[in-house]
Write a protein that holds these residues in place. Sequence first.
Motif, PDB file in Angstrom:
ATOM      1  N   ALA A 110      -4.221   6.848  -1.357  1.00  0.00           N
ATOM      2  CA  ALA A 110      -3.257   6.234  -2.274  1.00  0.00           C
ATOM      3  C   ALA A 110      -3.766   4.852  -2.640  1.00  0.00           C
ATOM      4  O   ALA A 110      -4.304   4.137  -1.798  1.00  0.00           O
ATOM      5  CB  ALA A 110      -1.883   6.126  -1.619  1.00  0.00           C
ATOM      6  N   ILE A 111      -3.604   4.484  -3.912  1.00  0.00           N
ATOM      7  CA  ILE A 111      -4.029   3.163  -4.362  1.00  0.00           C
ATOM      8  C   ILE A 111      -2.888   2.526  -5.147  1.00  0.00           C
ATOM      9  O   ILE A 111      -2.201   3.198  -5.922  1.00  0.00           O
ATOM     10  CB  ILE A 111      -5.308   3.244  -5.225  1.00  0.00           C
ATOM     11  N   LEU A 112      -2.675   1.242  -4.923  1.00  0.00           N
ATOM     12  CA  LEU A 112      -1.598   0.554  -5.632  1.00  0.00           C
ATOM     13  C   LEU A 112      -1.955  -0.894  -5.889  1.00  0.00           C
ATOM     14  O   LEU A 112      -2.743  -1.507  -5.156  1.00  0.00           O
ATOM     15  CB  LEU A 112      -0.287   0.629  -4.849  1.00  0.00           C
ATOM     16  N   GLY A 113      -1.384  -1.424  -6.944  1.00  0.00           N
ATOM     17  CA  GLY A 113      -1.543  -2.830  -7.242  1.00  0.00           C
ATOM     18  C   GLY A 113      -0.690  -3.653  -6.306  1.00  0.00           C
ATOM     19  O   GLY A 113       0.492  -3.363  -6.105  1.00  0.00           O
ATOM     20  N   MET A 114      -1.271  -4.686  -5.718  1.00  0.00           N
ATOM     21  CA  MET A 114      -0.559  -5.542  -4.772  1.00  0.00           C
ATOM     22  C   MET A 114      -0.278  -6.886  -5.436  1.00  0.00           C
ATOM     23  O   MET A 114      -1.159  -7.742  -5.549  1.00  0.00           O
ATOM     24  CB  MET A 114      -1.386  -5.732  -3.507  1.00  0.00           C
ATOM     25  N   SER A 115       0.952  -7.052  -5.878  1.00  0.00           N
ATOM     26  CA  SER A 115       1.346  -8.300  -6.537  1.00  0.00           C
ATOM     27  C   SER A 115       1.835  -9.348  -5.558  1.00  0.00           C
ATOM     28  O   SER A 115       1.960 -10.515  -5.904  1.00  0.00           O
ATOM     29  CB  SER A 115       2.461  -8.010  -7.544  1.00  0.00           C
ATOM     30  N   GLY A 116       2.151  -8.911  -4.340  1.00  0.00           N
ATOM     31  CA  GLY A 116       2.776  -9.801  -3.369  1.00  0.00           C
ATOM     32  C   GLY A 116       4.289  -9.761  -3.442  1.00  0.00           C
ATOM     33  O   GLY A 116       4.967 -10.393  -2.640  1.00  0.00           O
TER      34      GLY A 116
ATOM     35  N   ALA B 136       3.865  -0.542   2.699  1.00  0.00           N
ATOM     36  CA  ALA B 136       4.306  -0.340   4.081  1.00  0.00           C
ATOM     37  C   ALA B 136       4.697   1.118   4.323  1.00  0.00           C
ATOM     38  O   ALA B 136       4.360   1.703   5.365  1.00  0.00           O
ATOM     39  CB  ALA B 136       5.488  -1.261   4.390  1.00  0.00           C
ATOM     40  N   LEU B 137       5.388   1.730   3.366  1.00  0.00           N
ATOM     41  CA  LEU B 137       5.759   3.143   3.485  1.00  0.00           C
ATOM     42  C   LEU B 137       4.521   4.037   3.502  1.00  0.00           C
ATOM     43  O   LEU B 137       4.414   4.973   4.306  1.00  0.00           O
ATOM     44  CB  LEU B 137       6.666   3.533   2.322  1.00  0.00           C
ATOM     45  N   LEU B 138       3.573   3.744   2.621  1.00  0.00           N
ATOM     46  CA  LEU B 138       2.355   4.553   2.535  1.00  0.00           C
ATOM     47  C   LEU B 138       1.517   4.436   3.806  1.00  0.00           C
ATOM     48  O   LEU B 138       0.991   5.435   4.307  1.00  0.00           O
ATOM     49  CB  LEU B 138       1.534   4.120   1.320  1.00  0.00           C
ATOM     50  N   ALA B 139       1.391   3.224   4.323  1.00  0.00           N
ATOM     51  CA  ALA B 139       0.613   3.026   5.544  1.00  0.00           C
ATOM     52  C   ALA B 139       1.255   3.764   6.714  1.00  0.00           C
ATOM     53  O   ALA B 139       0.564   4.335   7.561  1.00  0.00           O
ATOM     54  CB  ALA B 139       0.497   1.530   5.852  1.00  0.00           C
ATOM     55  N   ARG B 140       2.597   3.747   6.749  1.00  0.00           N
ATOM     56  CA  ARG B 140       3.315   4.456   7.809  1.00  0.00           C
ATOM     57  C   ARG B 140       3.131   5.978   7.668  1.00  0.00           C
ATOM     58  O   ARG B 140       2.975   6.681   8.670  1.00  0.00           O
ATOM     59  CB  ARG B 140       4.804   4.094   7.724  1.00  0.00           C
ATOM     60  N   ALA B 141       3.156   6.469   6.443  1.00  0.00           N
ATOM     61  CA  ALA B 141       3.085   7.915   6.215  1.00  0.00           C
ATOM     62  C   ALA B 141       1.670   8.473   6.353  1.00  0.00           C
ATOM     63  O   ALA B 141       1.484   9.560   6.917  1.00  0.00           O
ATOM     64  CB  ALA B 141       3.632   8.238   4.827  1.00  0.00           C
ATOM     65  N   LEU B 142       0.698   7.761   5.811  1.00  0.00           N
ATOM     66  CA  LEU B 142      -0.663   8.301   5.713  1.00  0.00           C
ATOM     67  C   LEU B 142      -1.638   7.702   6.720  1.00  0.00           C
ATOM     68  O   LEU B 142      -2.707   8.260   6.957  1.00  0.00           O
ATOM     69  CB  LEU B 142      -1.218   8.043   4.299  1.00  0.00           C
ATOM     70  N   GLY B 143      -1.267   6.544   7.263  1.00  0.00           N
ATOM     71  CA  GLY B 143      -2.221   5.764   8.034  1.00  0.00           C
ATOM     72  C   GLY B 143      -2.868   4.753   7.116  1.00  0.00           C
ATOM     73  O   GLY B 143      -3.182   5.088   5.962  1.00  0.00           O
ATOM     74  N   PRO B 144      -3.067   3.529   7.569  1.00  0.00           N
ATOM     75  CA  PRO B 144      -3.600   2.479   6.696  1.00  0.00           C
ATOM     76  C   PRO B 144      -4.973   2.775   6.130  1.00  0.00           C
ATOM     77  O   PRO B 144      -5.329   2.270   5.062  1.00  0.00           O
ATOM     78  CB  PRO B 144      -3.618   1.240   7.602  1.00  0.00           C
ATOM     79  N   GLU B 145      -5.742   3.615   6.795  1.00  0.00           N
ATOM     80  CA  GLU B 145      -7.100   3.927   6.320  1.00  0.00           C
ATOM     81  C   GLU B 145      -7.089   4.737   5.021  1.00  0.00           C
ATOM     82  O   GLU B 145      -8.123   4.821   4.345  1.00  0.00           O
ATOM     83  CB  GLU B 145      -7.886   4.672   7.403  1.00  0.00           C
TER      84      GLU B 145
ATOM     85  N   LYS C 135       4.212  12.258   2.983  1.00  0.00           N
ATOM     86  CA  LYS C 135       3.351  13.166   3.751  1.00  0.00           C
ATOM     87  C   LYS C 135       3.244  14.521   3.063  1.00  0.00           C
ATOM     88  O   LYS C 135       2.148  15.096   2.958  1.00  0.00           O
ATOM     89  CB  LYS C 135       3.906  13.336   5.170  1.00  0.00           C
ATOM     90  N   ASP C 136       4.368  15.039   2.596  1.00  0.00           N
ATOM     91  CA  ASP C 136       4.365  16.344   1.934  1.00  0.00           C
ATOM     92  C   ASP C 136       3.569  16.298   0.628  1.00  0.00           C
ATOM     93  O   ASP C 136       2.813  17.238   0.317  1.00  0.00           O
ATOM     94  CB  ASP C 136       5.803  16.779   1.642  1.00  0.00           C
ATOM     95  N   TYR C 137       3.744  15.217  -0.133  1.00  0.00           N
ATOM     96  CA  TYR C 137       3.014  15.077  -1.398  1.00  0.00           C
ATOM     97  C   TYR C 137       1.510  15.077  -1.153  1.00  0.00           C
ATOM     98  O   TYR C 137       0.747  15.753  -1.855  1.00  0.00           O
ATOM     99  CB  TYR C 137       3.439  13.781  -2.093  1.00  0.00           C
ATOM    100  N   PHE C 138       1.070  14.354  -0.135  1.00  0.00           N
ATOM    101  CA  PHE C 138      -0.362  14.258   0.119  1.00  0.00           C
ATOM    102  C   PHE C 138      -0.911  15.469   0.861  1.00  0.00           C
ATOM    103  O   PHE C 138      -2.116  15.720   0.828  1.00  0.00           O
ATOM    104  CB  PHE C 138      -0.688  12.947   0.846  1.00  0.00           C
TER     105      PHE C 138
END
Length: 255
Positions: free
Chosen positions: A32-38, A47-56, A20-23
């Motif tokens: 935020a964008i990330l590669g999803m390898s599974g 999961a951390l990013l969605a919790r911190a920023l909201g999934p949108e 949250k502070d970084y953003f």
Amino acid sequence: MKEYSFDAARTAEELIQWIKDYFAQAGENTKAILGMSGGKDSTVSAALLARALGPERVIGVSMPQGSQSLNDADKICKALGIKMYTVNIGKACEELIAAITEAGEELSHASVQNIPPRVRMATLYAIGQTNNARVVNTCNLSEDYIGYATKFGDGAGDFSVLANLTVTEVLAIGDYLGVPYEWVHKTPDDGLPHSCPDEEKIGFTYAELDIYIRTGKEPEGYVHGNEAEGLKVDKIDRMNKANLHKLLPMPAFGK
């Protein structure tokens, strides 16, 4: 030997606040964008990013090579509520290798293996720049320690949420966040073509490596249980020394 304990709940909540502070500094419209390898790292990071920023504000990109499976990346993104792109990088990798070969250079096996991670990073930055998004480095401390990251491939990024967490700690945070067990505890592999499980390849477990990193306790026994291959601790130290260049700032002449 150092004492060691880990509080997954406290660390996860501190990580969420750190994101949250970084953003907050990056700007409220930054994503935020990330590669999803599974795999565990991208799943827990998402999961951390969605919790911190909201999934949108989180974008996942699955980048299979040719006939590679999505490895549940689509299911993970759907469960987290984040937008996902699927970009097959197979043809891009093939054409790059062909172009280099045509220029007169026969690439080594290692070079060919590391082209896909670098193409994936180029893809993330292209989509990220278009969407005002910062690229997430999803590498963890254990894999970085022994060089299990491609320089300027998955080892790149604008910021990292897991770089100071071992595999054992990443798993604990995933469990704390309530991410389904089967997604967090998948058998780790390097994601390269014709890969095999990490621990089978390196000859020691991440649990052994993590204890060594955190406490200095040397793992017992030989690599792959074979005396001819040497002690596990010796291989860990060799791998760490050989791959420090991936972690240290770029050397530069002058001030």
